[in-house]
Design a protein around this motif. Structure first.
Motif, mmCIF file in Angstrom:
data_model
loop_
_atom_site.group_PDB
_atom_site.id
_atom_site.type_symbol
_atom_site.label_atom_id
_atom_site.label_comp_id
_atom_site.label_asym_id
_atom_site.label_seq_id
_atom_site.Cartn_x
_atom_site.Cartn_y
_atom_site.Cartn_z
ATOM 1 N N ALA A 204 0.835 -1.198 0.000
ATOM 2 C CA ALA A 204 0.000 0.000 0.000
ATOM 3 C C ALA A 204 0.867 1.244 0.000
ATOM 4 C CB ALA A 204 -0.919 0.012 1.223
ATOM 5 N N GLY A 205 0.538 2.158 -0.935
ATOM 6 C CA GLY A 205 1.204 3.450 -1.016
ATOM 7 C C GLY A 205 0.206 4.540 -0.710
ATOM 8 N N GLU A 206 0.555 5.739 -1.059
ATOM 9 C CA GLU A 206 -0.305 6.882 -0.767
ATOM 10 C C GLU A 206 -1.685 6.768 -1.400
ATOM 11 O OE1 GLU A 206 1.802 10.434 -1.815
ATOM 12 O OE2 GLU A 206 3.512 9.901 -0.567
ATOM 13 N N ALA A 207 -1.769 6.277 -2.630
ATOM 14 C CA ALA A 207 -3.055 6.250 -3.326
ATOM 15 C C ALA A 207 -3.372 4.898 -3.948
ATOM 16 C CB ALA A 207 -3.073 7.318 -4.414
ATOM 17 N N GLN A 208 -2.604 3.870 -3.621
ATOM 18 C CA GLN A 208 -2.808 2.590 -4.283
ATOM 19 C C GLN A 208 -2.528 1.441 -3.329
ATOM 20 O OE1 GLN A 208 -0.360 2.082 -7.736
ATOM 21 N NE2 GLN A 208 -1.432 0.267 -8.421
ATOM 22 N N GLU A 209 -3.284 0.358 -3.490
ATOM 23 C CA GLU A 209 -3.049 -0.867 -2.745
ATOM 24 C C GLU A 209 -3.054 -2.030 -3.727
ATOM 25 O OE1 GLU A 209 -5.643 -3.371 0.319
ATOM 26 O OE2 GLU A 209 -4.816 -1.538 1.212
ATOM 27 N N VAL A 210 -2.070 -2.912 -3.586
ATOM 28 C CA VAL A 210 -1.956 -4.074 -4.453
ATOM 29 C C VAL A 210 -1.918 -5.308 -3.552
ATOM 30 C CG1 VAL A 210 -0.505 -5.251 -6.153
ATOM 31 C CG2 VAL A 210 -0.659 -2.755 -6.156
ATOM 32 N N THR A 211 -2.676 -6.339 -3.923
ATOM 33 C CA THR A 211 -2.707 -7.585 -3.178
ATOM 34 C C THR A 211 -2.231 -8.708 -4.079
ATOM 35 O OG1 THR A 211 -4.572 -6.784 -1.883
ATOM 36 C CG2 THR A 211 -4.196 -9.148 -1.876
ATOM 37 N N ILE A 212 -1.284 -9.503 -3.572
ATOM 38 C CA ILE A 212 -0.736 -10.610 -4.327
ATOM 39 C C ILE A 212 -0.903 -11.883 -3.509
ATOM 40 C CG2 ILE A 212 1.366 -11.608 -5.316
ATOM 41 C CD1 ILE A 212 1.513 -8.036 -4.913
ATOM 42 N N ASP A 213 -1.494 -12.914 -4.113
ATOM 43 C CA ASP A 213 -1.664 -14.197 -3.439
ATOM 44 C C ASP A 213 -0.310 -14.858 -3.228
ATOM 45 O OD1 ASP A 213 -4.704 -15.076 -5.241
ATOM 46 O OD2 ASP A 213 -4.430 -13.914 -3.401
ATOM 47 N N LEU A 214 -0.142 -15.499 -2.070
ATOM 48 C CA LEU A 214 1.062 -16.274 -1.794
ATOM 49 C C LEU A 214 0.827 -17.715 -2.244
ATOM 50 C CD1 LEU A 214 2.032 -14.951 1.751
ATOM 51 C CD2 LEU A 214 2.952 -14.268 -0.459
ATOM 52 N N PRO A 215 1.892 -18.493 -2.406
ATOM 53 C CA PRO A 215 1.721 -19.896 -2.792
ATOM 54 C C PRO A 215 0.802 -20.622 -1.809
ATOM 55 C CG PRO A 215 4.031 -19.272 -2.872
ATOM 56 C CD PRO A 215 3.291 -18.125 -2.238
ATOM 57 N N GLU A 216 -0.093 -21.485 -2.331
ATOM 58 C CA GLU A 216 -1.097 -22.152 -1.502
ATOM 59 C C GLU A 216 -0.511 -23.082 -0.455
ATOM 60 O OE1 GLU A 216 -4.373 -23.978 -3.488
ATOM 61 O OE2 GLU A 216 -4.558 -22.317 -4.900
ATOM 62 N N GLU A 217 0.558 -23.765 -0.742
ATOM 63 C CA GLU A 217 1.084 -24.773 0.174
ATOM 64 C C GLU A 217 2.204 -24.256 1.065
ATOM 65 O OE1 GLU A 217 2.030 -28.234 -2.105
ATOM 66 O OE2 GLU A 217 -0.007 -28.403 -2.885
ATOM 67 N N LYS A 218 2.479 -22.944 0.998
ATOM 68 C CA LYS A 218 3.541 -22.362 1.805
ATOM 69 C C LYS A 218 3.015 -21.166 2.587
ATOM 70 C CE LYS A 218 7.117 -24.821 0.545
ATOM 71 N NZ LYS A 218 7.988 -25.514 1.476
ATOM 72 N N ALA A 219 3.651 -20.902 3.712
ATOM 73 C CA ALA A 219 3.345 -19.723 4.518
ATOM 74 C C ALA A 219 4.666 -19.043 4.853
ATOM 75 C CB ALA A 219 2.614 -20.120 5.802
ATOM 76 N N TYR A 220 4.627 -17.722 4.982
ATOM 77 C CA TYR A 220 5.824 -16.972 5.353
ATOM 78 C C TYR A 220 5.669 -16.547 6.806
ATOM 79 C CZ TYR A 220 9.783 -13.770 4.917
ATOM 80 O OH TYR A 220 10.997 -13.145 5.073
ATOM 81 N N VAL A 221 6.618 -16.944 7.634
ATOM 82 C CA VAL A 221 6.602 -16.603 9.053
ATOM 83 C C VAL A 221 7.863 -15.815 9.351
ATOM 84 C CG1 VAL A 221 6.595 -17.521 11.404
ATOM 85 C CG2 VAL A 221 5.302 -18.691 9.615
ATOM 86 N N SER A 222 7.696 -14.638 9.945
ATOM 87 C CA SER A 222 8.826 -13.800 10.295
ATOM 88 C C SER A 222 8.917 -13.723 11.817
ATOM 89 C CB SER A 222 8.659 -12.412 9.684
ATOM 90 O OG SER A 222 9.897 -11.765 9.638
ATOM 91 N N ILE A 223 10.110 -13.982 12.334
ATOM 92 C CA ILE A 223 10.300 -14.144 13.773
ATOM 93 C C ILE A 223 11.315 -13.133 14.282
ATOM 94 C CG2 ILE A 223 10.903 -15.797 15.581
ATOM 95 C CD1 ILE A 223 10.637 -17.921 13.139
ATOM 96 N N ALA A 224 10.976 -12.440 15.374
ATOM 97 C CA ALA A 224 11.903 -11.515 16.027
ATOM 98 C C ALA A 224 12.070 -11.950 17.478
ATOM 99 C CB ALA A 224 11.390 -10.081 15.959
ATOM 100 N N PRO A 225 13.040 -12.841 17.740
ATOM 101 C CA PRO A 225 13.276 -13.212 19.132
ATOM 102 C C PRO A 225 13.809 -12.006 19.899
ATOM 103 C CG PRO A 225 15.035 -14.042 17.749
ATOM 104 C CD PRO A 225 14.012 -13.426 16.828
ATOM 105 N N TYR A 226 13.652 -12.037 21.225
ATOM 106 C CA TYR A 226 14.126 -10.897 22.009
ATOM 107 C C TYR A 226 14.720 -11.359 23.329
ATOM 108 C CZ TYR A 226 10.102 -11.208 25.158
ATOM 109 O OH TYR A 226 9.186 -11.634 26.090
ATOM 110 N N VAL A 227 15.543 -10.506 23.920
ATOM 111 C CA VAL A 227 16.120 -10.728 25.242
ATOM 112 C C VAL A 227 15.463 -9.773 26.236
ATOM 113 C CG1 VAL A 227 18.224 -10.641 26.636
ATOM 114 C CG2 VAL A 227 18.313 -11.536 24.282
#
Length: 190
Positions: free
Chosen positions: A77-100
């Motif tokens: 999403a930008g100032e005046a536009q939003e674009v949606t893209i499908d991710l692969p059906e059999e995969k998921a993206y997980v982002s991890i931020a461990p902390y101390v």
């Protein structure tokens, strides 16, 4: 005549557009075309790293662009536009931020605004599918500048993420179902 913009936002949009196209194409593979583990998806991961979408320095990330990962889509999403893209059906993206010491609440990962504590630090990561006991990730990685490490894992699984860093370790449960978080910030290293 087409003019080329060189602002950080324009560079990031160009990179995101290329990555989005790659994600769409990666989701169209068949077993015969090598879409199994270690083939097309690895190429997508390498492509993400090579083009710096997650690896962009925090100081270079534009404030006027949002890029968020949901269980089944990437939303730009930008100032005046939003674009949606499908991710692969059999995969998921997980982002991890461990902390101390410090963390923040997060459910859907934002490539442009999320920040974790351990930027550019080496992490030993194991991600296990609880139903099968299969180790789906067993890797030593360097966290991105924003303190996150991202992984492609099977969709529709529940499991455990275990991370070790400089003698400290932690564990957290996760899910890649349709209601699963793509941003994991509750993994404390002690």
């Amino acid at each position: 005549m087409i003019q080329t913009r060189t602002t950080p936002a324009a560079k990031l949009w160009r990179t995101i557009s290329i990555v989005a196209l790659t994600l769409v194409l990666a989701g169209c593979g068949t077993a015969e075309s090598g879409s199994g583990p270690g083939s097309d998806q690895v190429s997508t991961e390498e492509f993400l790293s090579e083009h710096g979408l997650d690896r962009m320095a925090v100081t270079d990330r534009p404030n006027d662009l949002m890029a968020s990962v949901y269980p089944d889509e990437l939303v730009l999403a930008g100032e005046a536009q939003e674009v949606t893209i499908d991710l692969p059906e059999e995969k998921a993206y997980v982002s991890i931020a461990p902390y101390v010491d410090t963390t923040h609440d997060c459910f859907y990962y934002s490539l442009t605004t999320c920040r974790g504590e351990l930027g550019n630090e080496e992490l030993d990561v194991k991600i296990t599918d609880s139903a099968t006991g299969e180790l789906v990730v067993d890797d030593r990685v360097t966290a991105f500048d924003n303190g996150f490490a991202g992984f492609w894992v099977p969709s529709d699984i529940e499991g455990t993420i275990d991370i070790t860093h400089e003698g400290k370790s932690g564990s957290v449960d996760f899910s890649t179902g349709e209601d699963g978080a793509t941003c994991i910030t509750g993994l404390r290293l002690a």
